[in-house]
Write a protein that holds these residues in place. Structure first.
Motif, mmCIF file in Angstrom:
data_model
loop_
_atom_site.group_PDB
_atom_site.id
_atom_site.type_symbol
_atom_site.label_atom_id
_atom_site.label_comp_id
_atom_site.label_asym_id
_atom_site.label_seq_id
_atom_site.Cartn_x
_atom_site.Cartn_y
_atom_site.Cartn_z
ATOM 1 N N ASP A 134 -11.603 6.976 -17.496
ATOM 2 C CA ASP A 134 -11.027 7.661 -18.662
ATOM 3 C C ASP A 134 -10.035 8.746 -18.267
ATOM 4 O OD1 ASP A 134 -12.382 6.098 -20.396
ATOM 5 O OD2 ASP A 134 -14.141 7.422 -20.481
ATOM 6 N N ILE A 135 -10.321 9.373 -17.100
ATOM 7 C CA ILE A 135 -9.454 10.485 -16.689
ATOM 8 C C ILE A 135 -8.113 9.919 -16.189
ATOM 9 C CG2 ILE A 135 -9.267 12.486 -15.132
ATOM 10 C CD1 ILE A 135 -12.447 12.247 -15.042
ATOM 11 N N GLN A 136 -7.019 10.509 -16.705
ATOM 12 C CA GLN A 136 -5.684 9.953 -16.469
ATOM 13 C C GLN A 136 -5.318 9.866 -14.979
ATOM 14 O OE1 GLN A 136 -3.968 8.494 -18.817
ATOM 15 N NE2 GLN A 136 -2.378 7.943 -17.350
ATOM 16 N N GLY A 137 -5.615 10.927 -14.219
ATOM 17 C CA GLY A 137 -5.276 10.951 -12.791
ATOM 18 C C GLY A 137 -5.995 9.863 -12.023
ATOM 19 N N LYS A 138 -7.322 9.769 -12.275
ATOM 20 C CA LYS A 138 -8.128 8.745 -11.593
ATOM 21 C C LYS A 138 -7.696 7.342 -12.014
ATOM 22 C CE LYS A 138 -12.368 11.254 -10.612
ATOM 23 N NZ LYS A 138 -13.800 11.334 -10.884
ATOM 24 N N ARG A 139 -7.324 7.229 -13.254
ATOM 25 C CA ARG A 139 -6.899 5.931 -13.811
ATOM 26 C C ARG A 139 -5.671 5.391 -13.054
ATOM 27 N NH1 ARG A 139 -7.413 4.148 -19.355
ATOM 28 N NH2 ARG A 139 -5.799 2.637 -19.861
ATOM 29 N N GLN A 140 -4.720 6.326 -12.818
ATOM 30 C CA GLN A 140 -3.502 5.934 -12.096
ATOM 31 C C GLN A 140 -3.833 5.433 -10.690
ATOM 32 O OE1 GLN A 140 -0.547 5.785 -13.464
ATOM 33 N NE2 GLN A 140 0.405 5.078 -11.556
ATOM 34 N N GLN A 141 -4.747 6.146 -10.055
ATOM 35 C CA GLN A 141 -5.162 5.776 -8.686
ATOM 36 C C GLN A 141 -5.908 4.435 -8.694
ATOM 37 O OE1 GLN A 141 -7.571 8.776 -6.765
ATOM 38 N NE2 GLN A 141 -7.862 7.479 -4.973
ATOM 39 N N PHE A 142 -6.735 4.273 -9.751
ATOM 40 C CA PHE A 142 -7.518 3.018 -9.856
ATOM 41 C C PHE A 142 -6.596 1.804 -10.033
ATOM 42 C CE2 PHE A 142 -10.282 -0.080 -11.998
ATOM 43 C CZ PHE A 142 -11.358 -0.068 -11.123
ATOM 44 N N ILE A 143 -5.555 2.009 -10.856
ATOM 45 C CA ILE A 143 -4.586 0.907 -11.066
ATOM 46 C C ILE A 143 -3.909 0.542 -9.741
ATOM 47 C CG2 ILE A 143 -2.369 0.343 -12.160
ATOM 48 C CD1 ILE A 143 -3.361 1.968 -14.616
ATOM 49 N N ALA A 144 -3.561 1.584 -8.950
ATOM 50 C CA ALA A 144 -2.934 1.329 -7.635
ATOM 51 C C ALA A 144 -3.887 0.539 -6.743
ATOM 52 C CB ALA A 144 -2.559 2.654 -6.973
ATOM 53 N N GLU A 145 -5.201 0.883 -6.830
ATOM 54 C CA GLU A 145 -6.203 0.169 -6.021
ATOM 55 C C GLU A 145 -6.332 -1.294 -6.471
ATOM 56 O OE1 GLU A 145 -9.769 2.475 -6.286
ATOM 57 O OE2 GLU A 145 -8.907 4.142 -5.167
ATOM 58 N N ILE A 146 -6.268 -1.474 -7.805
ATOM 59 C CA ILE A 146 -6.344 -2.863 -8.338
ATOM 60 C C ILE A 146 -5.205 -3.707 -7.746
ATOM 61 C CG2 ILE A 146 -5.989 -4.265 -10.412
ATOM 62 C CD1 ILE A 146 -7.481 -2.121 -11.988
ATOM 63 N N PHE A 147 -3.985 -3.138 -7.801
ATOM 64 C CA PHE A 147 -2.824 -3.880 -7.292
ATOM 65 C C PHE A 147 -2.958 -4.168 -5.800
ATOM 66 C CE2 PHE A 147 -0.076 -2.149 -10.945
ATOM 67 C CZ PHE A 147 -0.229 -3.331 -11.672
ATOM 68 N N THR A 148 -3.460 -3.171 -5.034
ATOM 69 C CA THR A 148 -3.630 -3.354 -3.586
ATOM 70 C C THR A 148 -4.627 -4.487 -3.315
ATOM 71 O OG1 THR A 148 -3.258 -0.990 -3.334
ATOM 72 C CG2 THR A 148 -4.137 -2.134 -1.422
ATOM 73 N N LYS A 149 -5.721 -4.454 -4.084
ATOM 74 C CA LYS A 149 -6.754 -5.492 -3.904
ATOM 75 C C LYS A 149 -6.190 -6.892 -4.225
ATOM 76 C CE LYS A 149 -11.416 -6.704 -5.442
ATOM 77 N NZ LYS A 149 -11.142 -8.116 -5.665
ATOM 78 N N LEU A 150 -5.445 -6.955 -5.338
ATOM 79 C CA LEU A 150 -4.864 -8.253 -5.725
ATOM 80 C C LEU A 150 -3.908 -8.770 -4.654
ATOM 81 C CD1 LEU A 150 -4.174 -7.639 -9.533
ATOM 82 C CD2 LEU A 150 -5.904 -9.135 -8.533
ATOM 83 N N LYS A 151 -3.125 -7.859 -4.119
ATOM 84 C CA LYS A 151 -2.171 -8.246 -3.067
ATOM 85 C C LYS A 151 -2.914 -8.757 -1.842
ATOM 86 C CE LYS A 151 1.596 -8.217 -0.478
ATOM 87 N NZ LYS A 151 2.658 -9.151 -0.639
ATOM 88 N N LYS A 152 -3.981 -8.015 -1.480
ATOM 89 C CA LYS A 152 -4.752 -8.356 -0.282
ATOM 90 C C LYS A 152 -5.499 -9.686 -0.464
ATOM 91 C CE LYS A 152 -8.342 -6.509 2.700
ATOM 92 N NZ LYS A 152 -9.498 -5.618 2.720
ATOM 93 N N ASP A 153 -6.118 -9.859 -1.632
ATOM 94 C CA ASP A 153 -6.969 -11.033 -1.852
ATOM 95 C C ASP A 153 -6.184 -12.309 -2.125
ATOM 96 O OD1 ASP A 153 -8.980 -9.307 -1.497
ATOM 97 O OD2 ASP A 153 -9.724 -9.295 -3.568
ATOM 98 N N TYR A 154 -5.055 -12.182 -2.830
ATOM 99 C CA TYR A 154 -4.400 -13.412 -3.309
ATOM 100 C C TYR A 154 -2.965 -13.613 -2.806
ATOM 101 C CZ TYR A 154 -8.409 -13.088 -6.391
ATOM 102 O OH TYR A 154 -9.674 -12.981 -6.863
ATOM 103 N N SER A 155 -2.378 -12.588 -2.230
ATOM 104 C CA SER A 155 -0.982 -12.672 -1.753
ATOM 105 C C SER A 155 -0.076 -13.406 -2.734
ATOM 106 C CB SER A 155 -0.925 -13.391 -0.401
ATOM 107 O OG SER A 155 -1.740 -12.734 0.508
ATOM 108 N N PRO A 156 0.057 -12.896 -3.947
ATOM 109 C CA PRO A 156 0.871 -13.611 -4.935
ATOM 110 C C PRO A 156 2.371 -13.445 -4.669
ATOM 111 C CG PRO A 156 0.147 -11.533 -5.823
ATOM 112 C CD PRO A 156 -0.439 -11.616 -4.458
ATOM 113 N N ASP A 157 3.135 -14.348 -5.279
ATOM 114 C CA ASP A 157 4.600 -14.216 -5.192
ATOM 115 C C ASP A 157 5.078 -13.054 -6.056
ATOM 116 O OD1 ASP A 157 5.259 -16.509 -3.529
ATOM 117 O OD2 ASP A 157 4.385 -17.667 -5.164
#
Lengths: 423, 176
Positions: free
Chosen positions: A38-61
């Motif tokens: 819910d907290i805006q600062g943590k949310r931004q960081q969490f979104i960055a982590e989501i993207f990093t994980k997706l990149k690492k796990d799936y290597s999308p185009d």
């Protein structure tokens, strides 16, 4: 193979669908869900982590980001223009009347909903550049390329249109998110009304009010509430919004909105000038190559013939030697046959003389050589008769006396010379 | 400016290539085509000639066989001296077989032919007509190729005509 991840961001959650395109077929591979802080600062960081994980796990185009309707402001504007490019330019100025901040602070996109003679009615969605930037930065930080940024209600509508081929619909389409009811009123299957209602407010009343304008019914997708569905007699349209967002990377949508700033867009290479230039160069090259190719082919053909002639000449020289050898062998053979034939000449002479000479005649000397010359000396009753006898045979020729005939005691002594007839 | 220069350079290159092809490559191609036609005709003539090789080879084979058969009767000894000795021995054997008496026998100078050498002998002998006939028959029928070059038969004593004197020049053949 091309892999795209569609990530939709709601107010409290996020969903991702991983989609592959292989041999022209698009198929969902996997999906993932997250609860956002819910907290805006943590949310931004969490979104960055989501993207990093997706990149690492799936290597999308690349990824497609989907945002809820509350990120956008919408306006339906009528303009005295019909061309898309002209409308786009005009909207830069026109939107100043509708947006609270300068137009440059927004990313907007539009569709033409209707055209009447030289006028067009356009639906414009605008998103704040700052709000988009946080998602773009997070994706760029994770090393992910962004294909586009989409509005979730629009993509839900696109999916709804793909599933329902009925035209001229005059209905309500409601996409339910974590906190909002995103309502679109369709007229002739074109958005004519859009509204975002918070879940705290009474949706039933609002829908009942709107049904008078959109009487064909209510379709609902997303996180629907069963009690609400029961109360307003709605039809559920099952939909994975992240999947629908991912699909936009592969399929052109009827309502196409993209809010990715131009500076982050992937530049499409225009291959047409290269193709044209390449074709022209190939044509010139072919034209120029024709003569050398013809020359080369001719040269090669001639070389083949010359090689063959050279081989045959060698064989022919062998043949000439063979012929010489044959002549030599034939000469030897002739010599040997001649030699062999002449070896029995004396015997022939003796045999023939034995037959020709009269019984009373007798020889005292006989000479024969291999050339067929015969000389003989002897006694006979009548030497002249002997000569006639010898001449009459076919065995001897040129019979002549080599010495005078002398007579003694009733006999004549003779000396004859002659030649053998024939070879 | 640079772009224009490239375009002009490419145009000049293409034009040069075209001129080179038009004035050099194409006439050469024409000339080659003419040569191909004439050389192909020559090739066909040669091929026809080559096809006759098989026939000639058969004839040679037969000629070699014939020659080999006759050459079996040649004196095998390589040197002239040995060849002469070999012939002398053969003649003495035949004379002995025919009971012809040899008074003298001597080799003569060899006679050169192209491929062969004649090995001559002179024989002086005596005997009756029966012995002489047998001797001549043996020489004619012998496997060795022996030729009587000259023969002289004479009665030694007219009172005794059966007693004959024989002078023969005989020769054999060896490879030169």
């Amino acid at each position: 193979m091309r892999r795209v991840i569609g990530v939709s961001f709601d107010s409290r959650s996020s969903h991702a669908s991983i989609v592959d395109k292989r041999f022209g077929a698009v198929r969902p591979l996997k999906s993932e869900d997250w609860q956002l802080p819910d907290i805006q600062g943590k949310r931004q960081q969490f979104i960055a982590e989501i993207f990093t994980k997706l990149k690492k796990d799936y290597s999308p185009d690349g990824i497609v980001i989907g945002l809820t309707f509350n990120h956008f402001s919408h306006h339906i504007i009528e303009l005295p223009l019909t061309k898309k490019e002209e409308i786009k330019n005009a909207l830069h100025y026109e939107l100043e009347k509708y947006l609270p901040l300068p137009v440059d602070e927004y990313i907007f996109d539009f569709i033409i909903t209707s055209k009447v003679s030289d006028k067009a009615k356009v639906l414009v969605l605008s998103a704040k550049r700052d709000a988009l930037k946080s998602f773009i930065d997070a994706a760029s930080g994770a090393g992910l390329g962004i294909f586009s940024i989409r509005c979730s209600i629009i993509e839900a509508l696109n999916n709804f249109f793909s599933a329902n081929k009925v035209k001229n619909l005059k209905c309500l389409f409601i996409h339910v998110t974590d906190s909002f009811y995103e309502i679109v009123g369709l007229k002739d299957s074109v958005p004519a009304f859009l509204k975002n209602i918070h879940k705290d407010k009474n949706i039933i009343l609002e829908i009942e009010r709107l049904l008078s304008s959109f009487p064909d019914g209510v379709y609902m997708s997303g996180k629907t509430d069963p009690s609400t569905v029961e109360k307003i007699n709605t039809r559920i349209f099952p939909l994975s919004i992240s999947n629908a967002i991912a699909m936009t990377a592969f399929k052109k949508q009827p309502l196409s909105f993209n809010f990715l700033p131009v500076e982050f867009s992937r530049k499409k290479t225009d291959y047409y000038p290269y193709l044209l230039g390449g074709t022209a160069a190939a044509t010139v090259l072919l034209f120029l190559l024709t003569a050398p190719l013809s020359y080369y082919k001719g040269h090669r053909a001639m070389k083949l013939i010359e090689d063959r002639i050279s081989v045959i000449k060698k064989q022919a020289s062998g043949l000439l030697e063979l012929k010489k050898r044959l002549e030599s062998i034939q000469m030897d053979r002739k010599f040997l046959y001649d030699y062999k034939n002449r070896r029995n000449i004396p015997l022939r002479v003796i045999r023939d003389l034995n037959e020709v000479l009269p019984k009373e005649a007798w020889l005292i000397n006989l000479s024969v050589d291999d050339k067929g010359k015969v000389e003989m000396e002897g006694f006979a009753r009548r030497a002249s008769e002997l000569v006639l006898s010898l001449e009459n045979t076919k065995s001897f020729k040129n019979v002549s006396f080599s010495a005078p005939i002398t007579a003694r005691e009733g006999e004549e002594r003779f000396s004859l010379k002659m030649e053998i007839e024939g070879p | 400016m640079k772009k224009k220069l490239y375009i002009v350079a490419i145009a000049i290159l293409i034009l040069s290539l075209f001129i080179y092809e038009y004035y050099f490559v194409m006439p050469q191609s024409e000339s080659i085509r003419g040569s191909i036609v004439s050389k192909y005709e020559t090739l066909q003539k040669y091929e026809k000639f080559i096809n006759e090789v098989g026939t000639t080879e058969d004839v040679i084979k037969k000629a070699i066989e014939d020659t080999d058969n006759i050459e079996a009767g040649l004196i095998k000894e390589g040197s002239k001296f040995l060849a002469s000795a070999r012939l002398q021995r053969k003649v003495e054997d035949l004379a002995e077989k025919a009971e012809l008496k040899i008074m003298s026998i001597r080799p003569l100078n060899v006679v050169k032919y192209d491929t062969y050498t004649g090995i001559p002998l002179y024989l002086d002998g005596s005997g009756d007509i029966k012995q002489l006939s047998e001797f001549l028959r043996l020489i004619e029928s012998d496997k060795m190729l022996i030729k009587i070059d000259k023969i002289n038969v004479s009665v030694v004593n007219i009172q005794n005509p059966k007693d004959l004197r024989v002078r023969i020049q005989i020769s054999g053949l060896s490879r030169a």
